[in-house]
Write an enzyme that holds these catalytic residues in place. Structure first.
Site, PDB file in Angstrom:
ATOM      1  N   HIS A  99     -12.755  -1.692  -2.161  1.00 16.72           N
ATOM      2  CA  HIS A  99     -11.534  -2.249  -1.418  1.00 16.72           C
ATOM      3  C   HIS A  99     -11.668  -1.474   0.224  1.00 16.72           C
ATOM      4  O   HIS A  99     -12.372  -0.246   0.136  1.00 16.72           O
ATOM      5  CB  HIS A  99     -10.370  -1.798  -1.838  1.00 16.72           C
ATOM      6  CG  HIS A  99      -9.038  -2.371  -0.987  1.00 16.72           C
ATOM      7  ND1 HIS A  99      -8.752  -1.838   0.276  1.00 16.72           N
ATOM      8  CD2 HIS A  99      -8.309  -3.303  -1.374  1.00 16.72           C
ATOM      9  CE1 HIS A  99      -7.415  -2.505   0.602  1.00 16.72           C
ATOM     10  NE2 HIS A  99      -7.357  -3.462  -0.501  1.00 16.72           N
ATOM     11  N   GLU A 101     -11.970  -9.803   2.673  1.00 14.84           N
ATOM     12  CA  GLU A 101     -10.752  -9.404   3.267  1.00 14.84           C
ATOM     13  C   GLU A 101     -10.947  -8.705   4.738  1.00 14.84           C
ATOM     14  O   GLU A 101     -11.542  -7.551   4.816  1.00 14.84           O
ATOM     15  CB  GLU A 101     -10.133  -8.044   2.508  1.00 14.84           C
ATOM     16  CG  GLU A 101      -9.705  -8.604   1.001  1.00 14.84           C
ATOM     17  CD  GLU A 101      -8.784  -7.448   0.379  1.00 14.84           C
ATOM     18  OE1 GLU A 101      -7.626  -8.043   0.111  1.00 14.84           O
ATOM     19  OE2 GLU A 101      -9.040  -6.324   0.367  1.00 14.84           O
ATOM     20  N   GLY A 150      -2.440  -5.645   5.578  1.00 13.90           N
ATOM     21  CA  GLY A 150      -1.312  -4.681   5.945  1.00 13.90           C
ATOM     22  C   GLY A 150      -0.781  -4.813   7.145  1.00 13.90           C
ATOM     23  O   GLY A 150       0.226  -4.205   7.794  1.00 13.90           O
ATOM     24  N   ASN A 208      -2.527  -6.352  -5.588  1.00 12.28           N
ATOM     25  CA  ASN A 208      -3.184  -4.927  -5.550  1.00 12.28           C
ATOM     26  C   ASN A 208      -1.638  -4.292  -5.124  1.00 12.28           C
ATOM     27  O   ASN A 208      -1.447  -4.311  -3.937  1.00 12.28           O
ATOM     28  CB  ASN A 208      -4.348  -4.945  -4.455  1.00 12.28           C
ATOM     29  CG  ASN A 208      -4.645  -3.436  -4.265  1.00 12.28           C
ATOM     30  OD1 ASN A 208      -4.072  -2.575  -5.031  1.00 12.28           O
ATOM     31  ND2 ASN A 208      -5.322  -3.191  -3.315  1.00 12.28           N
ATOM     32  N   SER A 244      -2.576 -10.019   4.410  1.00 10.46           N
ATOM     33  CA  SER A 244      -1.283 -10.594   4.724  1.00 10.46           C
ATOM     34  C   SER A 244      -1.135 -11.995   4.155  1.00 10.46           C
ATOM     35  O   SER A 244      -0.500 -12.875   4.804  1.00 10.46           O
ATOM     36  CB  SER A 244      -1.393 -10.569   6.177  1.00 10.46           C
ATOM     37  OG  SER A 244      -1.320  -9.258   6.713  1.00 10.46           O
ATOM     38  N   GLU A 289      -9.858   0.215   1.868  1.00 12.68           N
ATOM     39  CA  GLU A 289      -9.141   1.440   2.121  1.00 12.68           C
ATOM     40  C   GLU A 289     -10.004   2.460   1.347  1.00 12.68           C
ATOM     41  O   GLU A 289     -10.025   3.611   1.868  1.00 12.68           O
ATOM     42  CB  GLU A 289      -7.685   1.305   1.539  1.00 12.68           C
ATOM     43  CG  GLU A 289      -6.976   0.787   2.262  1.00 12.68           C
ATOM     44  CD  GLU A 289      -5.439   0.127   1.656  1.00 12.68           C
ATOM     45  OE1 GLU A 289      -5.425   0.307   0.573  1.00 12.68           O
ATOM     46  OE2 GLU A 289      -4.994  -0.850   2.236  1.00 12.68           O
ATOM     47  N   LYS A 319      -1.482  -1.249  -4.755  1.00 11.60           N
ATOM     48  CA  LYS A 319      -1.924   0.142  -4.043  1.00 11.60           C
ATOM     49  C   LYS A 319      -1.142   1.300  -4.677  1.00 11.60           C
ATOM     50  O   LYS A 319      -0.854   1.353  -5.966  1.00 11.60           O
ATOM     51  CB  LYS A 319      -1.893  -0.130  -2.540  1.00 11.60           C
ATOM     52  CG  LYS A 319      -2.508  -1.219  -2.062  1.00 11.60           C
ATOM     53  CD  LYS A 319      -2.401  -1.190  -0.729  1.00 11.60           C
ATOM     54  CE  LYS A 319      -3.140  -2.547  -0.175  1.00 11.60           C
ATOM     55  NZ  LYS A 319      -3.338  -2.687   1.271  1.00 11.60           N
TER      56      LYS A 319
END
Ligand code: PEP
Length: 252
Positions: free
Chosen positions: A96, A168, A174, A9, A214, A98, A11
């Site tokens: 996702h 996730e 991240g 991904n 990660s 985010e 992003k």
């Protein structure tokens, strides 16, 4: 034996020209991967055409990072499933963390996109995962159950063959923190159980469940050794061939 899917991904990284050069080098490096492992990259919308062009003679599939819940019309700034398909996209990442956190996407909204994507012919990677606060408050299973059952509401057992679930944990995205193999494996086993309850054991046993958070060359092997982990959704480490290629080739 379940299939494995390793997806990157990107992003909001990679302009069309950066993506073109990167995809060309990725195609050289991992474009020949076959067998049980499928490789997916998810560029930003505007970078998709240049990536599709570069990977067209390889086994790399192109995903989008999001799509509209509407088919077409007056929805300024949105991108439809038909547009993605026409551009050569075969998969879409939905839900996702985010998008859930920054753009307030809830499970019902995500579910509308899941159903539309499947109806239109796109495969789906549905992301689920708890925040640190939810984990510390003992809400891990409640959150995962809600996100899976509401996100996949009304998906038929047949269509589940085109759905991948990505577990996730938000606190691992991240941050450099990775869930331990055992923690991730037990969350994956729990998710599989939820799918069995919703649909049936056969679907639950065959659904691909990726881990994301990660993932890097140094931890992919131990994560992939876990019974219920069938791949990875990779953010930061998917932005360099040097890191992404050994993740894809974790088994070499
Ligand atoms: C992600 O955003 O899906 C992700 C897993 O990111 P990272 O690998 O950078 O933690």
């Amino acid at each position: 034996m379940r299939k494995v899917c390793i997806a990157g991904n990107w992003k909001m990284n990679m302009t069309p020209s950066e993506g073109k050069a990167f995809a060309a080098s990725l195609a050289e490096s991992v474009g020949d991967v076959t067998g049980n492992v499928s490789v997916v990259v998810a560029p930003p919308f505007i970078t998709i055409p240049s990536v599709v062009e570069q990977v067209k003679n390889s086994n790399i599939k192109v995903a989008a990072q999001n799509m509209s819940d509407k088919e077409s019309g007056a929805f300024t700034g949105e991108v439809s499933a038909d547009m993605l398909l026409d551009a050569g996209v075969s998969i879409v990442i939905l839900g996702h963390s985010e998008r859930r956190a920054l753009y307030k996407e809830d499970d019902a909204f995500i579910n509308r996109k899941v159903l539309l994507a499947l109806e239109k012919g796109l495969d789906v990677i549905l992301c689920v995962g708890e925040t640190l606060e939810e984990r510390e408050n003992g809400q891990l299973e409640t959150v995962l159950k809600r996100q899976v059952t509401e996100g996949l509401k009304d998906v038929s057992p047949n269509d589940m063959s085109r759905v991948i679930i990505a577990y996730e944990p938000v606190w691992a995205i991240g941050t450099g923190k990775t869930a331990t193999g055992d923690d991730a494996n037990s969350a994956h086993a729990f998710i599989r159980g939820v799918v069995a309850e919703m649909l049936n054991e056969g679907v639950a046993n065959s659904v691909i469940i990726q881990y994301g958070g990660s993932v890097k060359p140094s931890n992919v092997k131990s994560l992939m050794a876990m019974e219920h982990i069938d791949g990875a959704l990779v953010g930061g480490a998917s932005l360099s061939v040097e890191n992404f290629a050994p993740i894809v080739r974790y088994n070499d």
